[in-house]
Design a protein around this motif. Structure first.
Motif, PDB file in Angstrom:
ATOM      1  N   LEU A 142     -33.274  31.204  -4.233  1.00 35.10           N
ATOM      2  CA  LEU A 142     -32.597  30.032  -4.775  1.00 35.10           C
ATOM      3  C   LEU A 142     -32.772  28.824  -3.858  1.00 35.10           C
ATOM      4  CD1 LEU A 142     -29.289  31.396  -6.327  1.00 35.10           C
ATOM      5  CD2 LEU A 142     -31.223  30.384  -7.495  1.00 35.10           C
ATOM      6  N   GLU A 154     -34.726  25.475  -5.332  1.00 37.20           N
ATOM      7  CA  GLU A 154     -34.170  24.125  -5.429  1.00 37.20           C
ATOM      8  C   GLU A 154     -35.171  23.085  -4.936  1.00 37.20           C
ATOM      9  OE1 GLU A 154     -30.548  23.677  -3.327  1.00 37.20           O
ATOM     10  OE2 GLU A 154     -30.173  21.658  -4.106  1.00 37.20           O
ATOM     11  N   PHE A 203     -28.262  23.045 -13.011  1.00 40.97           N
ATOM     12  CA  PHE A 203     -28.790  23.336 -11.680  1.00 40.97           C
ATOM     13  C   PHE A 203     -27.665  23.462 -10.667  1.00 40.97           C
ATOM     14  CE2 PHE A 203     -33.102  23.922 -11.937  1.00 40.97           C
ATOM     15  CZ  PHE A 203     -33.754  22.948 -12.671  1.00 40.97           C
ATOM     16  N   TYR A 220     -27.414  26.645  -8.188  1.00 36.81           N
ATOM     17  CA  TYR A 220     -27.465  26.609  -6.740  1.00 36.81           C
ATOM     18  C   TYR A 220     -26.091  26.743  -6.103  1.00 36.81           C
ATOM     19  CZ  TYR A 220     -32.091  24.834  -7.856  1.00 36.81           C
ATOM     20  OH  TYR A 220     -33.334  24.674  -8.373  1.00 36.81           O
ATOM     21  N   GLN A 245     -23.661  24.699  -5.797  1.00 37.35           N
ATOM     22  CA  GLN A 245     -23.106  23.557  -5.077  1.00 37.35           C
ATOM     23  C   GLN A 245     -22.494  22.608  -6.089  1.00 37.35           C
ATOM     24  OE1 GLN A 245     -26.372  21.859  -2.941  1.00 37.35           O
ATOM     25  NE2 GLN A 245     -27.053  23.912  -2.375  1.00 37.35           N
ATOM     26  N   ARG A 261     -21.967  19.085  -7.844  1.00 44.53           N
ATOM     27  CA  ARG A 261     -22.720  17.848  -8.019  1.00 44.53           C
ATOM     28  C   ARG A 261     -21.731  16.762  -8.392  1.00 44.53           C
ATOM     29  NH1 ARG A 261     -28.149  18.595  -6.635  1.00 44.53           N
ATOM     30  NH2 ARG A 261     -28.377  20.830  -6.659  1.00 44.53           N
TER      31      ARG A 261
END
Lengths: 128, 375
Positions: free
Chosen positions: A102, A106, B307, B311, B313, B315
């Motif tokens: 991952l 990214e 996304f 990932y 995280q 945003r």
């Protein structure tokens, strides 16, 4: 004929593996990954070859610590094949492998765009 | 700004075609009807509704000289519409298909039209004056899957097709009595109807949007793997050149000149490809410039959220969602599925063209005279 080619491929992968171990000892993980990705057995149906190459790519990939740094020296010609291996890695379900995949995914998507993902998904013929 | 006019004519458009004088546009608003709109004064008026098909109309073509509309639909039928008086009169064309018709195009001489279908066949239809009807001849062989697009070579005989089996093929559609043999061009063996001239196996994924360059020397088609394939000198010694690009796949292409191609697809912004002096094709730029800053929406805002989850995280929420889609400042808001030229007859370069898409818009583009179009 096919048998001979497969044996030759397996030998080449073993050879690659040794080269990669050396490169990793010299702290050259990006070179190791390039070596692993080169001449990947995508145009054969033999699963042994593909698995053997995957092990080698996985070894090199897990050794990468600086993902941003890796991309500054990885040529764009490796992007598509790397993306295919990332998806193979994500399919394993193994936590450390997936985390690393991952992380690289990214950055790779940023560099190569969505087209790279499309190419790895749409190509059902040249698989890793 | 290349987008000259943006017209919201429906909720979703499957295909469109322009009248010969370019004042009227025929489109299918994602149902079984064809709506013809005319631009009068300063607004669009729906002047005709052609209602004969039972299912979605997948292809419309309006011939330049004979002013006939041909439609192809998922109901496995095709109609040729003739303008008589103030009405459009349909003539059924029995295609003999057992699957949907997916695309249709008039030949350059407008005496034939080709229909690609989900039945893995291509129907070549021609008019028989004795019986006053259109006859369909099928090319049954070769295709392993649905035929997604067809394109006529300027010689009115060769037809290129793309299919979901990933291959692009060129066939001869020579019909005795309809086509005349051009002395000295090719052997009679080549000219047999349904004969496959070449099969291009370059893409390992579905292919769409095949088009010939104005001279017929170059063939281009889009693969679903975000690649455009350019093939030079198809008849004698085909040489292929693939251009893999960063963005989402294309659905349709248009040759603006011998050396410039515009592609439209899932990125909602037309892409320009050019051939340089050495013969190398490459992606030049997007036709429209995106207005918003790229910092938060690197891949397009509809993906940022996805996304973000991938990932793990967070945003920034401010720019996500539908609003930022509009704020992107480009004409189309959804996938563009169709691009057609709007040049006047005899023009070598296409400066004006239109596109339609799933957002229900028809956008007219004009490349201004400052733009350098390589010939």
């Amino acid at each position: 004929m096919e048998e001979e080619n497969i044996e030759a491929m397996i030998l080449r992968i073993e050879h690659k593996s040794k080269k990669i171990e050396n490169l990793l000892k010299q702290s050259k993980p990006v070179e190791a990954l390039k070596t692993a990705l080169e001449v990947s057995p995508t145009n054969t149906k033999d699963q042994r070859c593909k698995s053997a190459n995957w092990i080698v790519v996985h070894r090199a990939m897990m050794a990468i610590r600086d993902v941003d740094g890796m991309f500054s020296s990885l040529d764009p010609e490796y992007y598509d094949i790397l993306m295919k291996y990332l998806y193979r890695g994500l399919a394993t379900g193994d936590r450390p492998t997936c985390d690393q995949c991952l992380r690289i995914h990214e950055k790779l998507t940023e560099k190569a765009g969505l087209g790279c993902i499309l190419r790895s998904l749409a190509d059902t013929v040249n698989t890793v | 700004m290349p987008a000259v006019e943006v017209h919201q004519l429906a909720q979703c458009i499957t295909c469109h075609a322009w009248s010969p004088d370019r004042t009227m546009v025929a489109l299918c608003p994602n149902n079984a009807e064809v709506h013809i709109y005319k631009f009068t004064m300063d607004k669009w008026e729906r002047v005709h509704v052609l209602f004969k098909h039972d299912q979605i109309i997948s292809g419309i073509d309006w011939s330049l000289r004979s002013n006939k509309i041909v439609t192809a639909s998922h109901d496995r039928n095709s109609y040729v519409w003739n303008h008589e008086g103030s009405e459009w009169v349909p003539t059924l064309v029995i295609l003999r298909l057992n699957r949907a018709a997916l695309c249709v195009q008039w030949s350059p001489k407008e005496n034939k039209f080709a229909v690609g279908s989900g039945a893995k066949t291509v129907c070549i239809c021609y008019y028989e004056p004795e019986n006053n009807w259109w006859v369909s001849k099928l090319i049954r062989k070769r295709h392993d899957s649905s035929v997604t697009s067809v394109a006529w070579h300027p010689d009115n005989i060769f037809l290129a097709t793309t299919s979901t089996d990933g291959k692009c093929r060129v066939f001869s559609t020579f019909i005795k009595g309809v086509d005349t043999k051009d002395s000295g061009t090719s052997s009679s063996r080549d000219l047999k109807f349904g004969e496959q001239i070449v099969q291009l196996d370059l893409s390992s994924s579905w292919s769409f949007g095949v088009k010939w360059s104005p001279s017929g020397n170059t063939l281009a088609y889009a693969g679903h793997n975000s690649t455009v394939y350019f093939v030079e000198d198809v008849r004698n010694s085909p040489s292929a050149h693939n251009v893999a690009y960063r963005n989402l796949p294309l659905r349709d292409l248009l040759f603006v000149s011998e050396r410039m191609v515009i592609g439209v697809g899932f990125d909602c912004n037309p892409m320009v490809f050019t051939k340089d002096d050495t013969g190398l094709w490459s992606f030049a730029k997007f036709l429209e410039e995106r207005k918003t800053a790229q910092s938060n929406s690197k891949y397009g805002s509809q993906f940022s959220e996805a996304f973000g989850k991938l990932y793990g995280q967070s945003r920034h929420g401010a720019n996500d969602g539908v609003d930022s889609l509009r704020a992107r400042g480009i004409a189309h808001e959804n996938t563009i599925t169709c691009i057609i030229p709007l040049q006047k007859e005899g023009d070598k370069i296409v400066r004006r063209f239109s596109s339609s898409g799933l957002d229900g818009k028809v956008v007219i583009w004009e490349l201004d005279y400052n733009t350098d179009i390589p010939e």
